[in-house]
Design a protein around this motif. Sequence first.
Motif, short mmCIF file in Angstrom:
data_model
loop_
_atom_site.label_atom_id
_atom_site.label_comp_id
_atom_site.label_asym_id
_atom_site.label_seq_id
_atom_site.Cartn_x
_atom_site.Cartn_y
_atom_site.Cartn_z
N UNK A 127 26.75 77.15 42.94
CA UNK A 127 25.84 78.24 42.59
C UNK A 127 24.50 78.03 43.27
N UNK A 128 23.83 79.15 43.57
CA UNK A 128 22.52 79.09 44.21
C UNK A 128 21.59 80.08 43.53
N UNK A 129 20.31 79.77 43.55
CA UNK A 129 19.27 80.61 42.95
C UNK A 129 18.29 81.02 44.02
N UNK A 165 21.69 74.76 43.89
CA UNK A 165 20.49 74.64 44.73
C UNK A 165 19.62 75.89 44.61
N UNK A 166 18.40 75.74 45.06
CA UNK A 166 17.46 76.86 45.18
C UNK A 166 17.37 77.22 46.66
N UNK A 167 17.38 78.52 46.94
CA UNK A 167 17.31 79.00 48.32
C UNK A 167 15.85 79.32 48.66
N UNK A 168 15.35 78.74 49.73
CA UNK A 168 13.99 79.01 50.18
C UNK A 168 13.86 78.66 51.65
N UNK A 169 12.81 79.20 52.27
CA UNK A 169 12.58 78.97 53.70
C UNK A 169 11.13 78.59 53.95
N UNK A 170 10.90 78.03 55.12
CA UNK A 170 9.56 77.80 55.65
C UNK A 170 8.68 76.99 54.68
N UNK A 171 7.44 77.45 54.47
CA UNK A 171 6.48 76.69 53.68
C UNK A 171 6.90 76.58 52.22
N UNK A 172 7.52 77.64 51.70
CA UNK A 172 7.96 77.59 50.31
C UNK A 172 9.03 76.52 50.12
N UNK A 173 9.92 76.40 51.10
CA UNK A 173 10.96 75.36 51.03
C UNK A 173 10.32 73.98 51.01
N UNK A 174 9.35 73.75 51.89
CA UNK A 174 8.68 72.45 51.96
C UNK A 174 7.96 72.14 50.65
N UNK A 175 7.31 73.18 50.09
CA UNK A 175 6.55 72.96 48.86
C UNK A 175 7.48 72.63 47.68
N UNK A 176 8.59 73.36 47.58
CA UNK A 176 9.53 73.10 46.48
C UNK A 176 10.20 71.74 46.63
N UNK A 190 15.02 69.42 42.87
CA UNK A 190 16.37 69.94 43.04
C UNK A 190 16.63 70.22 44.52
N UNK A 191 17.88 70.34 44.91
CA UNK A 191 18.18 70.67 46.30
C UNK A 191 17.60 72.03 46.67
N UNK A 192 16.95 72.10 47.81
CA UNK A 192 16.41 73.37 48.33
C UNK A 192 17.02 73.60 49.70
#
Length: 311
Positions: free
Chosen positions: A6-8, A31-42, A56-58
């Motif tokens: 599952x992904x969020x 996992x949580x789905x994110x890209x760019x700066x938001x991914x790095x921050x999470x 958690x895995x991003x």
Amino acid sequence: MKIKKAALLGAGAVGAYFIWGLSESMGENFCVVAKDERKKRLEKEGLIINGKQYIFPVKEPEEVKDVDLLLVSSKQDALADALEDIKTIAGKNTMVISLLNGVTSEEIIGNTIGMEHMLYAVMRIASVRKGNQITFSPEHAAGIYLGEKDVKEPTERVLAVEELLKDTGIRYHFVEDIMTDMWMKYASNIAQNLPQAILGVGFQAYKDSVHMHYIAERLWKEVAQVANAKGIPLTEELLLFRGVKPEARFSTLQDLDAGRHTEIEMLAGEMIRMGKEYGIDVPYCDYTYHLIRALEEKNDGKFEYYSKVGI
């Protein structure tokens, strides 16, 4: 049918409920789905949920393609930009649940990837977000209400989600008439979320003030009239939230308090558009829409007028 991965998409106030519930039970399969700066921050900071830090895995959309279940919990104004990511993630057998408020996100997503992917849901949880910190009461959260459009029995997909959520702490409920339930929450949000945001007061105002109650009644009635025109049997009688703390400040007021833009387009904005479609006047929604927009402009500094020296 079994949900193995599952992904969020959207780690905000509502998404945090699922991070809290699924991180431990699913481990690397969630996992949580994110890209760019938001991914790095999470990845670096995670989220502080009820005082505890969750790491958690991003992953980027391409890394979770064909996931069994995708939970979409972005803000409504970010949904248009998220559609391409959702399209990348959704494989042939991917089930998608939108956790957004309103009554149109399922069709918006379904029109992009196919309605056969969509399982309808309503979220009922009082979350408070302040920066990277999100709080809610697991004991008092009603949780997620699930159902299939025009199907009054739990399907294999509903049962698969229930099996996934079992023993996670996330509360879940099957709803025979999910469309009416969605419209009930939609009417409640418009009638009880928006007036308090304009006045800047807690929920108890609807009980203490005949004027606040009057406005809430008129907003609810407008939503009910549009719902009835669409074949949704929503009563025109205002139903106030139960068991809500007197000082409770709902999402629109929380956004304004924090200087954020609100989801007014998804709430009153949608009502205005649907009212025009069905030839139904919605003057209270129209007025409320423009007042909230003006409050957003105020937060943006548009009305910071200063007199010139000597004048």
